[in-house]
Design an enzyme around this catalytic site. Structure first.
Site, PDB file in Angstrom:
ATOM      1  N   HIS A  66       0.652  -1.520  -0.092  1.00 15.53           N
ATOM      2  CA  HIS A  66       0.314  -0.325   0.005  1.00 15.53           C
ATOM      3  C   HIS A  66       1.140   1.139   0.046  1.00 15.53           C
ATOM      4  CE1 HIS A  66      -3.814  -2.184   1.647  1.00 15.53           C
ATOM      5  NE2 HIS A  66      -2.579  -3.211   2.695  1.00 15.53           N
ATOM      6  N   HIS A 117       4.550  11.064   5.573  1.00 16.49           N
ATOM      7  CA  HIS A 117       3.974  10.549   6.878  1.00 16.49           C
ATOM      8  C   HIS A 117       4.488  10.459   7.821  1.00 16.49           C
ATOM      9  CE1 HIS A 117      -0.349  10.278   5.182  1.00 16.49           C
ATOM     10  NE2 HIS A 117       0.022  12.405   5.260  1.00 16.49           N
TER      11      HIS A 117
HETATM   12  N1  LIG Z   1      -1.386   7.779   6.197  1.00 15.36           N
HETATM   13  S1  LIG Z   1      -1.976   7.335   8.315  1.00 15.36           S
HETATM   14  O1  LIG Z   1      -0.323   7.971   8.489  1.00 15.36           O
HETATM   15  O2  LIG Z   1      -2.430   7.360   9.469  1.00 15.36           O
HETATM   16  C1  LIG Z   1      -1.396   5.237   8.354  1.00 15.36           C
HETATM   17  C2  LIG Z   1      -0.678   5.088   7.792  1.00 15.36           C
HETATM   18  C3  LIG Z   1      -0.277   3.222   7.560  1.00 15.36           C
HETATM   19  C4  LIG Z   1      -0.010   2.592   6.572  1.00 15.36           C
HETATM   20  C5  LIG Z   1      -0.625   0.822   6.988  1.00 15.36           C
HETATM   21  C6  LIG Z   1      -0.683  -0.009   5.749  1.00 15.36           C
HETATM   22  C7  LIG Z   1       0.058   0.766   4.773  1.00 15.36           C
HETATM   23  C8  LIG Z   1       0.394   1.725   4.251  1.00 15.36           C
HETATM   24  C9  LIG Z   1       0.172   3.094   5.343  1.00 15.36           C
HETATM   25  C10 LIG Z   1      -0.145   3.048   8.404  1.00 15.36           C
HETATM   26  C11 LIG Z   1      -0.492   3.748   9.992  1.00 15.36           C
HETATM   27  C12 LIG Z   1      -0.434   3.271  11.238  1.00 15.36           C
HETATM   28  C13 LIG Z   1       0.165   3.832  12.502  1.00 15.36           C
HETATM   29  C14 LIG Z   1       0.153   2.950  13.222  1.00 15.36           C
HETATM   30  C15 LIG Z   1      -0.198   2.432  13.826  1.00 15.36           C
HETATM   31  C16 LIG Z   1      -0.404   1.210  13.331  1.00 15.36           C
HETATM   32  C17 LIG Z   1      -0.444   1.576  11.511  1.00 15.36           C
HETATM   33  C18 LIG Z   1      -0.804   4.836   9.641  1.00 15.36           C
HETATM   34 ZN   LIG Z   2      -0.323   7.976   5.614  1.00 17.55          ZN
END
Ligand SMILES: NS(=O)(=O)c1cc(-c2ccccc2)cc(-c2ccccc2)c1
Ligand SMILES: [Zn+2]
Length: 263
Positions: A66, A117
């Site tokens: 992703h 991010h």
């Molecule tokens: N876009 S986001 O910053 O809100 C974010 C994206 C992804 C994410 C997940 C899969 C593929 C790609 C991006 C994972 C997190 C996350 C933050 C803390 C704990 C777990 C997951 C946070």
């Molecule tokens: Zn993100």
């Protein structure tokens, strides 16, 4: 958890079927439209601690299907918020070669080519990012808007390695570097609001800080990001390019966005 995508039958309009929070409140991203903004002179500056990593240490760069994600050591942290937030990972969202607009947050309807991010968790209260992820005060994410212009040497510190993670679940170890160099020079102006993960499970657990000043990468760097990695696994007979991995903007509800700048 259940698979999800940015397009097709498992796309964002159906995320809430398997991930109920995705259909809930305080969702991100949002459009920073003028009517939502409220100047707040009491917003304190974000301070970055231990972002200048030694090139003696290695970070893991992964294609998780992703996004492209870089692991970060928890000794890197933020101060200037109500709690100390320790770094966990950074990742990107981007457009495609044909549609080079893929930021998640938008400014008065303007979508930027990409967005980075930097994810942190509340290390005053929680032992790690997984425990913190679904707590209301669990996460603080720094958002950096990315425009296409000048070449960005810091960006190349990891971009030059993405040929090694073309396929989902591939990882590569890269020498660490000064993560501060990935952020805009000016951190003094930003948007602040309560929101969520922008991907499933969409937990409403994120204190968002999106810097007003974008960073620049070159067109070649943008194409490298948008055309090199696949969301499919190695050996998949029909590789799918990973691009357009951004969620559309969500209903702000009665949220306001605090800003520490006035036009
Ligand atoms: N876009 S986001 O910053 O809100 C974010 C994206 C992804 C994410 C997940 C899969 C593929 C790609 C991006 C994972 C997190 C996350 C933050 C803390 C704990 C777990 C997951 C946070
Ligand atoms: Zn993100």
């Amino acid at each position: 958890g259940a698979k999800w995508t940015y397009k097709g039958p498992d796309g964002e309009t159906n995320w809430s079927k398997n991930y109920p929070y995705c259909g809930g409140v305080f969702q991100s991203p949002i459009d920073f439209e003028p009517e939502l903004l409220r100047y707040d002179h009491s917003l304190t500056q974000i301070e970055l601690l231990h972002y200048n990593l030694s090139d003696k240490e290695l970070l893991t760069l992964v294609n998780n299907g992703h996004s492209v994600q870089l692991s970060l050591p928890s000794r890197m942290s933020l101060s200037g918020l109500s709690h100390r937030y320790s770094a966990a990972q950074l990742h990107l969202h981007w457009g495609s070669q044909s549609l080079p607009a893929g930021s998640e947050h938008t400014i008065n309807g303007k979508r930027f080519p990409a967005e980075m991010h930097v994810v942190h968790f509340n290390s005053d209260k929680y032992p790690n990012v997984s425990v913190a992820a679904d707590r209301a005060d669990g996460l603080a994410v720094l958002g950096v808007l990315i425009e296409v212009g000048r070449f960005n040497p810091a960006f190349d510190r990891f971009l030059t390695y993405i040929d090694g993670i073309k396929y989902k679940n591939q990882t590569v170890k890269i020498p660490a570097f000064n993560i501060r160099e990935l952020l805009p020079d000016q951190l003094d102006e930003f948007y602040r609001y309560d929101g969520s993960l922008t991907t499933p499970p969409c937990y409403p657990s994120v204190l968002w800080t999106v810097f007003r000043t974008p960073i620049s990468i070159s067109h070649t760097q943008f194409l490298g990001l948008a055309t090199t990695v696949y969301s499919s696994t190695v050996g998949d007979d029909s590789p799918v390019t990973l691009s357009g991995n951004y969620r559309r903007t969500q209903n702000p509800g009665d949220r306001t966005v605090l800003v520490n700048f006035q036009e």
